[in-house]
Design a protein around this motif. Structure first.
Motif, PDB file in Angstrom:
ATOM      1  N   GLU A   6      11.543 -12.010  96.335  1.00 38.71           N
ATOM      2  CA  GLU A   6      10.724 -11.056  95.595  1.00 38.71           C
ATOM      3  C   GLU A   6      11.404 -10.614  94.303  1.00 38.71           C
ATOM      4  O   GLU A   6      12.620 -10.544  94.225  1.00 38.71           O
ATOM      5  N   ALA A   7      10.600 -10.304  93.303  1.00 35.06           N
ATOM      6  CA  ALA A   7      11.111  -9.691  92.077  1.00 35.06           C
ATOM      7  C   ALA A   7      11.255  -8.194  92.346  1.00 35.06           C
ATOM      8  O   ALA A   7      10.492  -7.622  93.123  1.00 35.06           O
ATOM      9  N   VAL A   8      12.235  -7.583  91.701  1.00 35.07           N
ATOM     10  CA  VAL A   8      12.494  -6.159  91.908  1.00 35.07           C
ATOM     11  C   VAL A   8      12.112  -5.395  90.639  1.00 35.07           C
ATOM     12  O   VAL A   8      12.482  -5.791  89.534  1.00 35.07           O
ATOM     13  N   ILE A   9      11.363  -4.314  90.830  1.00 34.23           N
ATOM     14  CA  ILE A   9      10.909  -3.492  89.717  1.00 34.23           C
ATOM     15  C   ILE A   9      11.676  -2.176  89.722  1.00 34.23           C
ATOM     16  O   ILE A   9      11.687  -1.471  90.729  1.00 34.23           O
ATOM     17  N   VAL A  10      12.321  -1.869  88.587  1.00 31.91           N
ATOM     18  CA  VAL A  10      13.098  -0.639  88.446  1.00 31.91           C
ATOM     19  C   VAL A  10      12.639   0.096  87.189  1.00 31.91           C
ATOM     20  O   VAL A  10      11.945  -0.463  86.351  1.00 31.91           O
ATOM     21  N   ILE A  55       9.262  -5.854  94.889  1.00 28.50           N
ATOM     22  CA  ILE A  55       9.862  -4.712  95.561  1.00 28.50           C
ATOM     23  C   ILE A  55      10.014  -3.637  94.500  1.00 28.50           C
ATOM     24  O   ILE A  55      10.612  -3.886  93.448  1.00 28.50           O
ATOM     25  N   ILE A  56       9.459  -2.474  94.755  1.00 30.51           N
ATOM     26  CA  ILE A  56       9.595  -1.370  93.804  1.00 30.51           C
ATOM     27  C   ILE A  56      10.650  -0.409  94.323  1.00 30.51           C
ATOM     28  O   ILE A  56      10.568   0.057  95.459  1.00 30.51           O
ATOM     29  N   ILE A  57      11.638  -0.116  93.476  1.00 27.48           N
ATOM     30  CA  ILE A  57      12.653   0.879  93.803  1.00 27.48           C
ATOM     31  C   ILE A  57      12.828   1.757  92.560  1.00 27.48           C
ATOM     32  O   ILE A  57      13.285   1.288  91.520  1.00 27.48           O
TER      33      ILE A  57
END
Length: 195
Positions: A6-10, A55-57
């Motif tokens: 998954e790509a991670v969104i920050v 994935i949102i963090i």
């Protein structure tokens, strides 16, 4: 280092730098509330969600939740995973004062805690191209970096992959290595660049 599909969104650059120490994946910054006006980046995030999941963090303050909710609103639930950091009060080392709510954000979290949060989530740990990844030297050989017309070639490749023009070379490599085989990439790149 955790390699995930998954790509991670920050939210921001310092969050991205922090997670780059623990994760081997594509990490996209929203530039805080800048995501509200950046339709191209939002479209790219939606595409990533559809193709590989995201994935949102975000920080645990009100702003972090607003950004999280804004992105989540236009994406099917099955394409998003959420990781929430705990409320920790204090300030990040680089800042003179704590945030408005006094909470430490993603950038200030302990590496071990962040790694544990990812390990405990339902994450797709992947081995895509791990044995034989596409590297910067391959992009150089193709004329996508380090040569006179590299910018033009990179632009063609990004367009063929339906990726936004703002994507860095590092992010491009991460995307390629997690979404296609080395052979598939070379066939595509040669086709795009030799026409």
């Amino acid at each position: 280092m955790l390699k995930i599909k998954e790509a991670v969104i920050v939210e921001g650059r310092y969050d991205k730098l922090k997670l780059s120490n623990i994760l081997d994946t594509l990490i996209i910054e929203t530039n805080g509330f800048g995501i509200y006006k950046n339709k191209e980046k939002l479209k790219f995030i939606k595409r990533l969600a559809e193709e590989r999941g995201i994935i949102i963090i975000t920080d645990s303050d009100h702003s972090g939740f607003q950004i999280r909710n804004f992105i989540s609103a236009g994406i099917p639930k099955e394409q998003i995973k959420h990781i929430y950091i705990p409320d920790v009060y204090g300030k990040e080392k680089r800042k003179n004062q704590p945030s408005k709510e006094g909470k430490i954000g993603v950038e200030g979290m302990d590496d071990k805690l962040l790694k544990k949060l990812f390990e405990n989530a339902d994450i797709d740990f992947t081995q895509a191209n791990k044995e034989n990844p596409i590297k910067a030297c391959h992009l150089y050989e193709l004329g996508i970096t380090g040569v006179a017309n590299a910018a033009e070639n990179k632009k063609k490749l990004l367009k063929a992959l339906s990726l936004p023009e703002f994507l860095s070379t590092k992010a491009l490599l991460s995307f390629i290595n997690s979404s296609m085989t080395k052979d598939e990439f070379f066939v595509l790149a040669n086709s795009v660049l030799n026409n």
